[in-house]
Design a protein around this motif. Structure first.
Motif, PDB file in Angstrom:
ATOM      1  N   TYR A 199       3.113   5.331  -1.759  1.00  0.00           N
ATOM      2  CA  TYR A 199       1.966   4.492  -2.121  1.00  0.00           C
ATOM      3  C   TYR A 199       2.097   3.095  -1.506  1.00  0.00           C
ATOM      4  CZ  TYR A 199      -1.709   2.345  -4.911  1.00  0.00           C
ATOM      5  OH  TYR A 199      -2.848   1.683  -5.302  1.00  0.00           O
ATOM      6  N   LYS A 200       3.325   2.591  -1.449  1.00  0.00           N
ATOM      7  CA  LYS A 200       3.543   1.289  -0.816  1.00  0.00           C
ATOM      8  C   LYS A 200       3.150   1.322   0.652  1.00  0.00           C
ATOM      9  CE  LYS A 200       6.980  -2.297   0.122  1.00  0.00           C
ATOM     10  NZ  LYS A 200       6.608  -2.379   1.553  1.00  0.00           N
ATOM     11  N   GLY A 201       3.399   2.463   1.309  1.00  0.00           N
ATOM     12  CA  GLY A 201       2.965   2.591   2.704  1.00  0.00           C
ATOM     13  C   GLY A 201       1.467   2.423   2.819  1.00  0.00           C
ATOM     14  N   PHE A 202       0.737   2.998   1.875  1.00  0.00           N
ATOM     15  CA  PHE A 202      -0.718   2.842   1.849  1.00  0.00           C
ATOM     16  C   PHE A 202      -1.103   1.390   1.580  1.00  0.00           C
ATOM     17  CE2 PHE A 202      -4.388   2.571  -1.098  1.00  0.00           C
ATOM     18  CZ  PHE A 202      -5.396   2.872  -0.188  1.00  0.00           C
ATOM     19  N   VAL A 203      -0.450   0.751   0.609  1.00  0.00           N
ATOM     20  CA  VAL A 203      -0.756  -0.637   0.264  1.00  0.00           C
ATOM     21  C   VAL A 203      -0.501  -1.563   1.449  1.00  0.00           C
ATOM     22  CG1 VAL A 203      -0.085  -2.587  -1.201  1.00  0.00           C
ATOM     23  CG2 VAL A 203      -0.398  -0.312  -2.203  1.00  0.00           C
ATOM     24  N   ASP A 204       0.545  -1.289   2.203  1.00  0.00           N
ATOM     25  CA  ASP A 204       0.822  -2.100   3.394  1.00  0.00           C
ATOM     26  C   ASP A 204      -0.345  -2.027   4.382  1.00  0.00           C
ATOM     27  OD1 ASP A 204       3.271  -2.860   2.399  1.00  0.00           O
ATOM     28  OD2 ASP A 204       4.409  -1.363   3.540  1.00  0.00           O
TER      29      ASP A 204
END
Length: 258
Positions: A199-204
């Motif tokens: 999910y952090k990859g998406f947020v980035d």
């Protein structure tokens, strides 16, 4: 692409398998070269009309190309896309198959796979995308991995889907939908830490303005943040849900859940 459900994808058609350069030398094959150039020109004109949604003139140009060369894969592909838009699915199917018959290059399999995907014919799409993925230098390889992941999910092949989404990101780390799909799969498997990493990859990508949040992705983020005790992320996402998505079904789910 919608991140919570399978939706139709738009694929640009391009002139494929036709010579972009025709020599001007004279000789016994000059007539054939002129015909090839005329064929390519009519296909290009047909595609331009298609992009303008002038389907009638698109068909006229593409049919003219087929009169010059009945085996023109580019013309058959163009007609397939026109008939798809006109909901003439039997005709579309016929021309997709002819395009592949006359030119089995990866792009034609990709286009046909995308058509089958949009039609909900997932077994057929799965087969076409597998054909595409055998070509390791195909320009849409990352997108094909991603689409195959969504198809695999529809076919209840979750392990295959997981592999496809990971490979999509490995080829192109800018594919936001693959990060969300992975985060959702890991969340459902209760592997919350790995889900939060994806999910952090998406947020980035959101922060880089490559993509945007929607109610579904915020709701997923809230659940992952709570599961991993990430209070800062939870507070930020909670505020975003209230301010931007208060009218969404996900907000109602969030209220009931909270």
């Amino acid at each position: 692409m919608n991140l919570t459900s399978i939706t139709k994808i738009l694929v640009l058609i391009t002139v494929i398998g036709l010579s972009a350069c025709v020599t001007t030398s004279t000789g016994p094959f000059e007539g054939k070269k002129d015909l090839a150039k005329a064929e390519a020109t009519h296909v290009q004109i047909g595609y331009r009309f298609f992009e303008k949604e002038d389907f009638q003139n698109a068909k006229k140009s593409l049919i003219t190309a087929l009169e010059i060369n009945p085996r023109s894969a580019g013309a058959h592909l163009g007609l397939a896309r026109v008939y798809e838009r006109e909901l003439e699915f039997d005709l579309a199917e016929s021309h997709f198959k002819k395009a592949i018959r006359y030119n089995p290059e990866s792009e034609y399999h990709f286009q046909y796979g995308a058509y089958l995907y949009n039609r909900g014919e997932y077994k057929g799409a799965y087969k076409q995308f597998n054909e595409v993925l055998e070509n390791t230098v195909y320009v849409r390889r990352a997108q094909t991995f991603e689409l195959q992941g969504f198809v695999a999910q529809q076919l209840e092949k979750e392990d295959v889907a997981l592999n496809m989404f990971h490979r999509a990101i490995a080829v192109n780390p800018m594919l936001a939908s693959s990060y969300v799909a992975l985060a959702r799969i890991y969340f459902e498997r209760e592997d919350f830490v790995t889900g939060a990493i994806q999910y952090k990859g998406f947020v980035d990508l959101v922060r880089a303005k490559v993509t945007r949040q929607n109610a579904s992705t915020v709701w997923l983020g809230l659940q992952l943040a709570r599961a991993t005790n990430d209070q800062d992320s939870f507070a930020s996402l909670e505020l975003q849900m209230k301010n931007q998505f208060a009218d969404s079904p996900e907000y109602q789910e969030y209220i009931a859940w909270k």
